[in-house]
Design an enzyme around this catalytic site. Structure first.
Site, PDB file in Angstrom:
ATOM      1  N   GLU A  62       7.850  49.514  25.978  1.00 14.79           N
ATOM      2  CA  GLU A  62       6.549  48.919  26.259  1.00 14.79           C
ATOM      3  C   GLU A  62       6.658  47.849  27.354  1.00 14.79           C
ATOM      4  O   GLU A  62       5.824  47.762  28.249  1.00 14.79           O
ATOM      5  CB  GLU A  62       5.973  48.323  24.965  1.00 14.79           C
ATOM      6  N   ASP A 102      12.591  42.155   6.935  1.00 18.51           N
ATOM      7  CA  ASP A 102      13.704  42.417   7.852  1.00 18.51           C
ATOM      8  C   ASP A 102      15.008  41.756   7.435  1.00 18.51           C
ATOM      9  O   ASP A 102      16.065  42.068   7.991  1.00 18.51           O
ATOM     10  CB  ASP A 102      13.369  41.924   9.268  1.00 18.51           C
TER      11      ASP A 102
END
Lengths: 421, 421
Positions: free
Chosen positions: B170, B299
C-alpha cells in the site's frame, strides 16, 4: 534580457500575497521558507485547543503555486544575507542570488528578556507550538486523574494564559469550554469542572485594541464561561510549578504564553536599524535605507500608520504590504512611476471569545454576541485557502456546534520536561 | 459484594472490543494505555503518505467510553506486573490492583535482530511513526530540489520499502502516485517522475498471504504504477545512504520498514512462555498457564488456528479475541459454564494497491481491480469509529479521487538525523 530574480524569504501572509500579485514578464520568483507550509495563524490557537487538525490550516507552499511556473519554492533556513553580493545564504551552505530581495520572516513570541520562561510557558507561532500546547493541556488532565495529592491535583487543574490579546482571550475561552463542559463526563477521579482558568494581563483590560465597551463585554463573557480575568498585574515569574502575578504565586502546571512578540533577525541580516522589538525600520516604500532592492514587510518590519502608531501584526496588514511591494517591483520592471508610499488601511478588529460570543470593531460598526460570532466564523472560513480546507474547517466547527465535541484531542510527540510521565 | 476489578492494558482493537462487550454488574473496568488514543492502524500508512490527517484515524480512548461509568481510563506506561500481588506497575510509581488482568499490548515493528537499522528505516506502528515517515518522504523531495550533485539527487529520489505485505504494498503504491503524478508539477529543478520506488521482499512474492494469482495481479499493478518489485532477495544492510539487497548496494536516502514485528513485553511481565517473536503462549481460553485470572490477547499472544497456523496480526483477529475474553469473564462473573476454547474465524484478506486497484480474498470470493477497491474503501470507512471520522476520511478520499491531490502534506517535528537541513 536576463530574468530579474526576486527572492522572497518567508511564506507567511505578506510573502504569499506578494508572490500572488507579482506576475511580471521577465521576472522569476523564488520563495524560501524553513517550513514546507503556509500556516493560517489566526486559527492556530484552535489546533492548540483540540478543535482543528494541523492539516486543516496549513498548505504546502509549493502546492499553492504549482501552476505558476515563474515561481520556485525552496525549503531552507536563511542564516544571512550578503547585500553587497546580493545573495541569501541557507543553512547547509547553499546561496541563492537575487536582484530584488523581500524579507517577510515574521515574528516569534518573546518573553520580554525572560527567555528562561520559555520551557514553562510555551508560545504559539508554528504548528509544532500548537501541538506542544495541545499535549501539555491534555496531559494535565490525564496526570490529575492519576494524582492522589489534592494540592498537586489542583496545580495540574490550574491553567494560566499570559496575555489577553485576541489569542489569549480565544484560548482561555476554549480551554474553559474544554474543562468545564466537554471533559466533565470523561474523567472518573477528578472533576474537570473544578479547573481554574486564569487569563493574566499586565495592562488594565482585556483586548486592549478594542474599545473599552467591547473589552467589558469580553470580560463579562469570559467570566460567565468560568475564566478568571486578572488584569493590571504583570507576571513576575514563571516556573515548572506555576506563575507569580505581582507578589502572589499561583501553582499552575500549565502555562501558556500569549504576550509579547519579537521580530525575526531580518533587520540584522541586512544591517537595518531596528526598534526595541527587533523590527526593521523601513523607508516609506518598505525598502531598507540605502538598499532600494531590499524590502522588509510584515511582522518583521516597523511600519507606522498615518497617525504614527505601529501597524498591527495581523494578517490584513501583512497582505497589504505584500500587495504594495508587488506594485513597486512591477512598476520598476515596467519602468512606470513608483507608487505612492505605503499606507496601511485598517479594516477592523475581530476576536472570538466562546460559543456564540465574539466582538467586532469595524470603526463605525461595533458588534458583540452571536451575530459577531457568525461573522467571525464566516470571515475566517472565507480567508482559508482552497475549497478542501474550507470544507474541513466548516465540518469541524459544525461538529463542535452540533455535538459539543472536539475532534482533534490527540497527545502526540514526546514529552521533554523532565518530570513528565 | 465488592466490585470485581478488570484491568485492560492496551486500547487497541482487542482491548477496546473487550471493554465494549464486557458490561457486567459488579464489574469495574480500567483501561491503561501509554497513549491517549485508540489508533485505527489499518489506515496508518495513509497518514505516513500524506492522504489522511492524524486526527482522522485516532480517538481519545476516554471519549469512546464517556458514557460507560463502569470504565475508567488511565494514561500510563506499564512497566511490570506483580502476579502474586495482582497489581500492575506504571512508570512514575503508581500501581493499579486487579482481580482479572487482560494484556493487549500489541506489537512493534522489529528488525530481525538488526535494531541498528531502525534510525535509517523507520517502521509504522504509532501516529508519530507515521508523521516521521511523512516528514522523511517529503524532505527527500525538498532536499533533491536543492541538490546539485546528480548522484546524491538520485539517492534522494530513491525510495525503498522493505517488506511486501499489505502495508508495504500500500505504501509503495501511494509513494509512486505521489512521485510520479502528484508532485510532478510542483518542483522546478527536479523531475519527481524519475523517482525510483523499490518494494523489497525476501520471500518469493508480494502479498504472501494471498493466493498466487492475486500476488501476480498486485505485482503487475504495482509495476504499471512505476514500482520496482524486487522479490526473493533479503535486505542485508541498511544505512543512512541506502540499502543492500543481497550483494547489491542501492543508494537510497529514504528507507521504510514494513517487515517483521516483535510482540510487546507482556509475556515477560507475567513470566509466560513465549515464541521467537516474543508472543506469549497462552492456554486454549487465552489465559496464562497457572494464572486463570490473567489473559493475553491480540498481537502479543501466540494463538493458533485449527490447522495449526499462527492467527494473523490483523484487526478482526484481535477483536475476536477481545470478544471471547469478555464472554469468559462474564461467564465466570455470572457463574455460568466456561465458553468453549477460543476459535479464530478467518473472514478474509484485503489490500489496496493504488487508485482503483485492490485485491480481496474471502476464500470462495476472490476479487481484484476497481470493485475490490470500492469494497476495500467502504469496509474501512465502515470500521472507523464514529460519524465524524467517517465523514472526514470520506471527504479526504473523495478529494483525492476527484482532484488527485493529497491534503495532509505537512513536514512537522524536528529532524534528528545529523545531516538533515
Amino acid at each position: 534580457m536576463a530574468q530579474h530574480r526576486v527572492v522572497i524569504v518567508g511564506g507567511g501572509f505578506a510573502g504569499l500575497q506578494l508572490a500572488r500579485d507579482l506576475k511580471c514578464p521577465g521576472t522569476s520568483i523564488t520563495i524560501i521558507d524553513r517550513r514546507n507550509h503556509h500556516l493560517f495563524q489566526p486559527l492556530l490557537y484552535q489546533v492548540a485547543t483540540t478543535v482543528l487538525a494541523t492539516s486543516e490550516i496549513a498548505w504546502p507552499i509549493r502546492t499553492l503555486f504549482r501552476e505558476r511556473k515563474d515561481i520556485s519554492t525552496l525549503l531552507g533556513e536563511v542564516v544571512g544575507v550578503d547585500v553587497a553580493q546580493r545573495s541569501v545564504s541557507l543553512k547547509g551552505g547553499h546561496t541563492v542570488p537575487y536582484d530584488t530581495l523581500v524579507l517577510a520572516t515574521g515574528a516569534r513570541h518573546a518573553y520580554f528578556g525572560r527567555d528562561e520562561w520559555e520551557p514553562f510557558a510555551p508560545g504559539l507561532k508554528a504548528l509544532e507550538d500548537a501541538t506542544t500546547i495541545r499535549r501539555r493541556l491534555l496531559l494535565a488532565f490525564e496526570k490529575a486523574e492519576l494524582e492522589a495529592d489534592p494540592e498537586r491535583r489542583k496545580a495540574l487543574l490550574t491553567f494560566s494564559i499570559i496575555g489577553a490579546g485576541p489569542t489569549g482571550v480565544e484560548m482561555a475561552g476554549i480551554i474553559a469550554q474544554l474543562a468545564h463542559r466537554i471533559l466533565v463526563e470523561e474523567f472518573r477521579s477528578i472533576d474537570t469542572s473544578s479547573s481554574r482558568i486564569l487569563l493574566i494581563e499586565a495592562g488594565p483590560r482585556v483586548l486592549p485594541v478594542f474599545p473599552p465597551a467591547l473589552s467589558d463585554y469580553a470580560t463579562k463573557s469570559l467570566t460567565k464561561m468560568g475564566v478568571e480575568v486578572c488584569t493590571g498585574r504583570p507576571v513576575t515569574a514563571c516556573s515548572e510549578d506555576g506563575v507569580s502575578i505581582g507578589d502572589e504565586f499561583i501553582p499552575s502546571r500549565t502555562v501558556i504564553w500569549a504576550a509579547g512578540v519579537q521580530a525575526s533577525k531580518a533587520a540584522e541580516w541586512v544591517g537595518a536599524e531596528r526598534d526595541r522589538a527587533g523590527r526593521a525600520l523601513v523607508e516609506p516604500d518598505l525598502t531598507v535605507a540605502g538598499h532600494p532592492e531590499v524590502f522588509i514587510v510584515g511582522d518583521t518590519a516597523s511600519v507606522r500608520t498615518e497617525d504614527g502608531n505601529q501597524v498591527p501584526g495581523i494578517a490584513p496588514a501583512a497582505k497589504q504590504q505584500g500587495k504594495y511591494v508587488a506594485s513597486v517591483i512591477k512598476a520598476r520592471r515596467l519602468q512606470k512611476p513608483a507608487p505612492a508610499p505605503f499606507r496601511y488601511r485598517h479594516l477592523g478588529n475581530l476576536a472570538t471569545i466562546g460559543p456564540s460570543s465574539a466582538v467586532i470593531d469595524f470603526g463605525k460598526l461595533r458588534l458583540k454576541g452571536s451575530l459577531a460570532w457568525w461573522i467571525w466564523g464566516l470571515a475566517h472560513i472565507y480567508f482559508l485557502i482552497g475549497t478542501r480546507s474550507r470544507m474541513a474547517v466548516a465540518l469541524s466547527w459544525l461538529w463542535v456546534f452540533t455535538t459539543g465535541h472536539h475532534s482533534a484531542r490527540l497527545i502526540t510527540q514526546k514529552e521533554t520536561l523532565k518530570d513528565e510521565v
